[in-house]
Enzyme design. Structure first.
Site, short mmCIF file in Angstrom:
data_model
loop_
_atom_site.label_atom_id
_atom_site.label_comp_id
_atom_site.label_asym_id
_atom_site.label_seq_id
_atom_site.Cartn_x
_atom_site.Cartn_y
_atom_site.Cartn_z
N ASN A 27 0.99 -1.22 0.12
CA ASN A 27 0.04 0.03 -0.01
C ASN A 27 1.07 1.23 -0.16
O ASN A 27 1.40 1.64 1.06
CB ASN A 27 -0.72 0.02 1.24
N LYS B 157 0.14 4.23 -0.40
CA LYS B 157 -0.40 5.44 0.17
C LYS B 157 -0.45 6.48 -0.90
O LYS B 157 -0.13 6.38 -1.99
CB LYS B 157 -0.12 5.76 1.48
N HIS C 162 -9.46 1.57 4.49
CA HIS C 162 -8.45 1.53 5.34
C HIS C 162 -8.56 2.53 6.38
O HIS C 162 -9.45 3.23 6.25
CB HIS C 162 -7.14 1.95 4.47
N GLU D 13 -6.95 4.74 7.60
CA GLU D 13 -6.75 6.35 7.23
C GLU D 13 -7.90 6.85 6.56
O GLU D 13 -8.11 8.25 6.57
CB GLU D 13 -5.23 6.40 6.40
N GLU E 291 -5.78 -4.79 10.44
CA GLU E 291 -4.73 -3.80 10.56
C GLU E 291 -5.13 -2.87 11.71
O GLU E 291 -5.85 -2.08 11.90
CB GLU E 291 -4.93 -2.68 9.47
N GLY F 163 2.45 2.26 10.71
CA GLY F 163 3.50 3.35 10.58
C GLY F 163 4.28 3.70 11.82
O GLY F 163 4.70 4.71 11.93
N SER G 150 2.82 -2.16 10.33
CA SER G 150 4.53 -2.19 10.69
C SER G 150 4.96 -3.70 10.36
O SER G 150 5.92 -4.29 11.08
CB SER G 150 4.86 -1.91 12.18
P1 PGA Z 1 2.62 0.17 7.61
O1 PGA Z 1 1.06 0.36 6.83
O2 PGA Z 1 3.03 -0.91 7.04
O3 PGA Z 1 3.38 1.54 7.08
O4 PGA Z 1 2.26 0.25 9.14
C1 PGA Z 1 0.29 -0.38 6.48
C2 PGA Z 1 -1.11 0.12 6.16
O5 PGA Z 1 -1.41 1.11 6.64
O6 PGA Z 1 -1.41 -0.53 5.08
#
Ligand code: PGA
Length: 238
Positions: free
Chosen positions: A9, A11, A88, A90, A158, A164, A200
């Protein structure tokens, strides 16, 4: 069960991505998917080899219409996407997306022939309050349409607090949630869906996490932006 899946992903990143490096991602026992920003879908599809699948990060629930700034699932499919990430955290957080909206988008993705990767996960406050499994149960019930199947839908667990941050749940905590998701889907749809872990994931923890029960791969954010780390994860989770 299918091969394990390494889904990147990106982003809102990737304009300066090392496409030659990504074109050399391992083509082996792991399925590889990259979900770049919408404007890069066509570029990646025409640059990367066919075994690397390309996906989107969101879609509108309608096929077309007066929705300034939005993109339909059908348009994503036409641009070269085979998958779309939906719900997601976000987007749930920054765009106020509800389970109901995610369900409508998931239906649209299915109608367009896209595989929906539907994300669910608890906040830290919800985990600390012991509400994780209830949150997952309600979010899955509200976000998945009746037409969901193992062919057209993948679930991504998630934990919001792991995205992140460099923090991950314990292996026991991951296994508990994935087992719960598998049981809920079995009870409602009568089949086993692919379930990804996200939050992560990196080369150092990918092998251990993906060997847990009901973990069929990863949804990887930060570590998917370089072909070296994403390739290492893809190898580790096979
Ligand atoms: P990350 O993000 O691996 O940077 O923690 C995962 C995601 O948001 O899909």
């Amino acid at each position: 069960m299918d091969k394990k899946l390494a889904a990147g992903n990106w982003k809102m990143n990737g304009l300066d991505a090392d496409l030659a490096g990504f074109a050399a991602l391992p083509n082996g026992h792991t399925e590889v998917l990259i979900c770049p920003p919408t404007t890069l879908i066509g570029v990646l599809r025409s640059t990367l080899p066919e075994y690397i699948k390309i996906g989107a990060q969101d879609c509108h629930s309608e096929v077309s219409g007066a929705y300034t700034g939005d993109v339909s699932a059908h348009m994503l499919r036409t641009a070269g996407a085979s998958h779309v990430i939906l719900g997601h955290s976000e987007r749930r957080d920054a765009h106020g997306e509800s389970d109901y909206q995610v369900k409508e988008k998931t239906k649209a993705a299915h109608d367009a022939g896209l595989v929906a990767i539907v994300c669910v996960g608890e906040t830290l406050a919800e985990r600390d309050a012991g509400e994780t499994l209830d949150v997952i149960r309600m979010s899955l019930a509200g976000s998945l349409p009746d037409g969901a199947s193992s062919d057209n839908t993948i679930i991504a667990y998630e934990p919001v607090w792991a995205i992140g941050t460099g923090r991950t749940p314990t292996f026991e905590e991951i296994a508990e949630v994935h087992t719960c998701i598998a049981d809920l889907l079995q009870a409602r749809f009568g089949e086993r869906f692919r379930i990804l872990y996200g939050g992560s994931m990196k080369p150092e923890n990918a092998a251990d996490i993906s060997s847990l029960p009901f973990v069929d791969g990863g949804l990887i954010g930060g570590a998917s932006l370089s072909p070296e780390s994403f390739g290492a994860i893809a190898k580790a989770i096979s």
